[in-house]
Design an enzyme around this catalytic site. Structure first.
Site, PDB file in Angstrom:
ATOM      1  N   GLU A 235      10.420   1.677  10.178  1.00 23.86           N
ATOM      2  CA  GLU A 235      11.412   2.729   9.902  1.00 23.86           C
ATOM      3  C   GLU A 235      10.681   4.053  10.023  1.00 23.86           C
ATOM      4  OE1 GLU A 235      13.354   1.904   6.231  1.00 23.86           O
ATOM      5  OE2 GLU A 235      14.478   0.273   7.122  1.00 23.86           O
TER       6      GLU A 235
ATOM      7  N   LYS B 196       0.857  -1.192   0.000  1.00 20.55           N
ATOM      8  CA  LYS B 196       0.000   0.000   0.000  1.00 20.55           C
ATOM      9  C   LYS B 196       0.889   1.237   0.000  1.00 20.55           C
ATOM     10  CE  LYS B 196      -1.779   2.823   2.855  1.00 20.55           C
ATOM     11  NZ  LYS B 196      -1.719   4.039   2.019  1.00 20.55           N
TER      12      LYS B 196
ATOM     13  N   GLU C  29      10.405  16.632  14.440  1.00 24.97           N
ATOM     14  CA  GLU C  29      10.754  16.385  13.036  1.00 24.97           C
ATOM     15  C   GLU C  29       9.920  17.315  12.161  1.00 24.97           C
ATOM     16  OE1 GLU C  29       9.371  12.805  10.996  1.00 24.97           O
ATOM     17  OE2 GLU C  29      11.391  12.496  10.226  1.00 24.97           O
TER      18      GLU C  29
ATOM     19  N   CYS D 215      14.274  10.903   5.828  1.00 21.51           N
ATOM     20  CA  CYS D 215      14.298  10.438   7.218  1.00 21.51           C
ATOM     21  C   CYS D 215      15.678  10.615   7.832  1.00 21.51           C
ATOM     22  CB  CYS D 215      13.866   8.983   7.276  1.00 21.51           C
ATOM     23  SG  CYS D 215      14.831   7.917   6.207  1.00 21.51           S
TER      24      CYS D 215
HETATM   25  P1  NAD Z   1       2.732   8.432   7.483  1.00 23.17           P
HETATM   26  O1  NAD Z   1       3.047   7.666   8.713  1.00 23.17           O
HETATM   27  O2  NAD Z   1       1.698   9.495   7.559  1.00 23.17           O
HETATM   28  O3  NAD Z   1       2.248   7.457   6.317  1.00 23.17           O
HETATM   29  C1  NAD Z   1       3.026   6.379   5.863  1.00 23.17           C
HETATM   30  C2  NAD Z   1       2.116   5.307   5.309  1.00 23.17           C
HETATM   31  O4  NAD Z   1       1.329   4.778   6.372  1.00 23.17           O
HETATM   32  C3  NAD Z   1       1.138   5.800   4.243  1.00 23.17           C
HETATM   33  O5  NAD Z   1       1.025   4.824   3.240  1.00 23.17           O
HETATM   34  C4  NAD Z   1      -0.156   5.918   5.015  1.00 23.17           C
HETATM   35  O6  NAD Z   1      -1.296   5.793   4.218  1.00 23.17           O
HETATM   36  C5  NAD Z   1      -0.032   4.749   5.979  1.00 23.17           C
HETATM   37  N1  NAD Z   1      -0.865   4.838   7.186  1.00 23.17           N
HETATM   38  C6  NAD Z   1      -1.277   5.953   7.844  1.00 23.17           C
HETATM   39  N2  NAD Z   1      -2.037   5.617   8.910  1.00 23.17           N
HETATM   40  C7  NAD Z   1      -2.105   4.254   8.928  1.00 23.17           C
HETATM   41  C8  NAD Z   1      -2.723   3.314   9.788  1.00 23.17           C
HETATM   42  N3  NAD Z   1      -3.442   3.687  10.847  1.00 23.17           N
HETATM   43  N4  NAD Z   1      -2.571   2.001   9.510  1.00 23.17           N
HETATM   44  C9  NAD Z   1      -1.843   1.584   8.449  1.00 23.17           C
HETATM   45  N5  NAD Z   1      -1.235   2.437   7.596  1.00 23.17           N
HETATM   46  C10 NAD Z   1      -1.352   3.762   7.836  1.00 23.17           C
HETATM   47  O7  NAD Z   1       4.128   8.994   6.967  1.00 23.17           O
HETATM   48  P2  NAD Z   1       4.377  10.013   5.772  1.00 23.17           P
HETATM   49  O8  NAD Z   1       3.936  11.372   6.234  1.00 23.17           O
HETATM   50  O9  NAD Z   1       3.822   9.426   4.529  1.00 23.17           O
HETATM   51  O10 NAD Z   1       5.980   9.972   5.642  1.00 23.17           O
HETATM   52  C11 NAD Z   1       6.845  10.796   6.345  1.00 23.17           C
HETATM   53  C12 NAD Z   1       7.419  10.079   7.547  1.00 23.17           C
HETATM   54  O11 NAD Z   1       8.118   8.905   7.128  1.00 23.17           O
HETATM   55  C13 NAD Z   1       8.458  10.909   8.302  1.00 23.17           C
HETATM   56  O12 NAD Z   1       8.241  10.809   9.679  1.00 23.17           O
HETATM   57  C14 NAD Z   1       9.784  10.247   7.927  1.00 23.17           C
HETATM   58  O13 NAD Z   1      10.823  10.424   8.846  1.00 23.17           O
HETATM   59  C15 NAD Z   1       9.375   8.824   7.801  1.00 23.17           C
HETATM   60  N6  NAD Z   1      10.365   8.080   7.010  1.00 23.17           N
HETATM   61  C16 NAD Z   1      11.217   7.231   7.668  1.00 23.17           C
HETATM   62  C17 NAD Z   1      12.199   6.521   6.968  1.00 23.17           C
HETATM   63  C18 NAD Z   1      13.181   5.609   7.682  1.00 23.17           C
HETATM   64  O14 NAD Z   1      13.860   4.855   7.005  1.00 23.17           O
HETATM   65  N7  NAD Z   1      13.276   5.661   8.993  1.00 23.17           N
HETATM   66  C19 NAD Z   1      12.299   6.680   5.590  1.00 23.17           C
HETATM   67  C20 NAD Z   1      11.415   7.559   4.953  1.00 23.17           C
HETATM   68  C21 NAD Z   1      10.445   8.247   5.675  1.00 23.17           C
END
Ligand code: NAD
Length: 504
Positions: A266, A191, A398, A300
């Site tokens: 992650e 997804k 962040e 990230c």
């Molecule tokens: P997000 O957590 O809002 O969304 C990520 C994914 O999770 C999306 O596909 C979203 O639809 C899904 N999601 C949201 N709520 C959910 C739920 N209740 N159940 C299941 N899935 C759900 O993150 P974002 O805003 O898309 O991305 C930015 C974040 O990602 C930042 O915090 C960044 O640091 C992190 N990130 C971390 C890494 C790493 O390797 N540590 C890499 C890239 C991004």
């Protein structure tokens, strides 16, 4: 816009043409599923225009995707790993063949700059090749003999897994989950993020063209609270590989608790780059600027906290401010652009709110600090906050945009204390010419990854992941296989031991 720029944007629009006219649906069991769920708009970050529409999967469609993954699991898990290697290497070939198209779609859909996305597509192919070549050894275990028993371990794929990814560099990030899962023999339901769905569609098409059998790799689009939640609660999904925000990680852990889901997280970061006075300061400046302003700051592992030794702080941050003011902000398709737009108006509002927060907290805005005027896109000026202290929100939260917070430190002990005094612990960067100090500070830093005198340079056999609120588990090398596989121990008696006798 010169011809090249037009060509790239047109190529991206062409690549997703069909999915823009009809709302983008899903890919289940080897077939396109148009979907009947609610549709929502996808926006082009550079122009603010509606790029297309995407359908949230219905409960029945999510169920169909999980069911396809479950049905395909037995055969895929028993496919000789050498054959899986062949197929996954063909996926890598397919990515390379369409790398420009993927990069262009990524620019269009996420606003990430061409100069970085052209490499990110190729890195996606490298991820597939790396794990494909390791597939034959994935099941290997250890021999742990004792005098009386021959113990040996082996690994087998855990089952159908869900891969849930964010919008910052969606294509590349998803490949480093999906490639090891498929190489291990798992089947996948992916997804992608709702704000950047298009490159995921290309990946699943490429995989099927390369011979990944129907049902082995499925794609469902949709919102986190609906489609994502259902996947993480589904009893037939055995593990969830998730990249995203820390708070979403907590939600997924709760959602998966009833079915005892294995999770790999992650999550977010607020990564320090620590610059000691004895460092190669020019190189440190280059790396600090690169790590926060590349990928529009939506990274990230960005070096979002600049910790500089007090003796060199003023001169160093002044030089940084000069560089930040000169960063080229603009059209992500232009190869000269260094910083593109943020992903979405909601994210722009969040990032820009930190300028007011910085001022109200008493920090100084040494560069940027405002939305770029004259564009319908979601551009925010590359920004540097100085005179920050450890307790300020700009030093702790962040922001996930092109925003750097500079904080002075006194000595080694102060640097370590400030670096660690935070909820996150993903990456840390350390600049010093003193080898012993580099070793001491690296040991003391609470981070999953430390780079000494370097920006983030990824080497696929090494572990990638964070501690504290930055994650659970590691990607890369054999760590990936450990997540997607179950380990079994077999103890074979040599016939020499005596079993205690009861009930005589
Ligand atoms: P997000 O957590 O809002 O969304 C990520 C994914 O999770 C999306 O596909 C979203 O639809 C899904 N999601 C949201 N709520 C959910 C739920 N209740 N159940 C299941 N899935 C759900 O993150 P974002 O805003 O898309 O991305 C930015 C974040 O990602 C930042 O915090 C960044 O640091 C992190 N990130 C971390 C890494 C790493 O390797 N540590 C890499 C890239 C991004």
């Amino acid at each position: 816009m010169d011809l090249d720029l037009m060509t790239r944007r047109d190529a991206a629009l062409k690549a997703i043409e069909n999915h823009r006219i009809v709302p983008l649906g899903h890919f289940i069991g080897g077939d396109t599923v148009k979907g009947v769920g609610q549709s929502y708009d996808v926006l082009e970050p550079a122009t603010g225009q509606v790029l297309g529409k995407v359908r949230d999967s219905t409960p029945e469609e999510t169920e169909a995707a999980v069911s396809a993954a479950r049905s395909a699991f037995l055969e895929w898990s028993r496919t000789p790993p050498g054959h899986r290697r062949q197929i996954l290497n063909k996926v890598a070939d397919g990515i390379v063949a369409r790398a420009d198209e993927i990069a262009a779609v990524e620019c269009l859909d996420t606003g990430q700059c061409w100069r970085f996305m052209s490499k990110a597509a190729i890195r996606g192919a490298e991820n597939f090749r790396f794990f494909a070549d390791r597939a034959p050894a994935a099941a290997d275990g250890q021999m742990l003999p004792t005098a009386d028993h021959l113990n040996y371990t082996s690994r087998s794929p855990i089952g159908p897994v869900a891969v849930i990814t964010p919008w910052n560099t969606p294509f590349m990030l998803s490949t480093w989950k999906i490639a090891p899962a498929l190489a291990a023999g798992c089947t996948v339901v992916h997804k992608p993020a709702e704000w950047s769905p298009y490159s995921a569609r290309l990946l699943v098409e490429i995989a099927h063209d390369a011979g990944v059998p129907p049902g082995v790799f499925n794609l469902v689009n949709g919102l986190g609270e609906t489609t994502g939640k259902r996947l993480t609660e589904h009893p037939d999904i055995k593990a969830v590989a998730f990249v995203g925000e820390s708070s979403t990680g907590s939600a997924i852990m709760r959602q998966g608790a009833a079915t005892l889901k294995r999770v790999h997280f992650e999550l977010g970061g607020k990564n320090p780059v620590i610059v000691f006075e004895d460092a190669d300061l020019d190189a440190a400046l280059d790396a600090a600027i690169f790590m926060i302003y590349s990928l529009n700051g939506q990274r990230c592992t960005s070096s979002s906290r600049l910790l500089v030794q007090r003796s060199i702080y003023d001169a160093f941050v002044e030089k940084a401010a000069e560089r930040v003011r000169k960063l080229k902000v603009g059209d992500p398709f232009d190869p000269a652009t260094e910083v593109g737009p943020l992903i979405h108006p909601r994210h722009l509002a969040k990032v820009s709110s930190y300028a007011d927060i910085a001022t109200s907290e008493g920090a100084r805005i040494a560069a940027g600090g405002a939305v770029v005027q004259g564009s319908e896109g979601y551009f925010f000026q590359p920004t540097l906050f100085t005179n920050a202290t450890q307790d300020m929100r700009i030093a702790r939260e962040e922001i996930f945009g092109p925003v750097l917070t500079a904080i002075p430190f006194d000595d080694e002990r102060d640097a370590i204390s400030k670096a660690n005094d935070i909820d996150y612990g993903l990456a840390a960067y350390l600049w010093t010419r003193d080898l012993e100090r580099a070793l001491r500070v690296s040991d003391a830093l609470e981070a999953g990854m430390v780079w000494v005198n370097s920006e983030n340079v990824r080497h696929l056999p090494t572990p990638f992941g964070g501690v504290k609120a930055s994650g659970i588990g590691r990607d890369g090398g054999d760590w990936s296989f450990d997540f997607y596989m179950e380990t079994k121990n077999v103890a074979l008696a040599r016939g020499t031991h005596t079993t205690p006798r009861l009930g005589l």
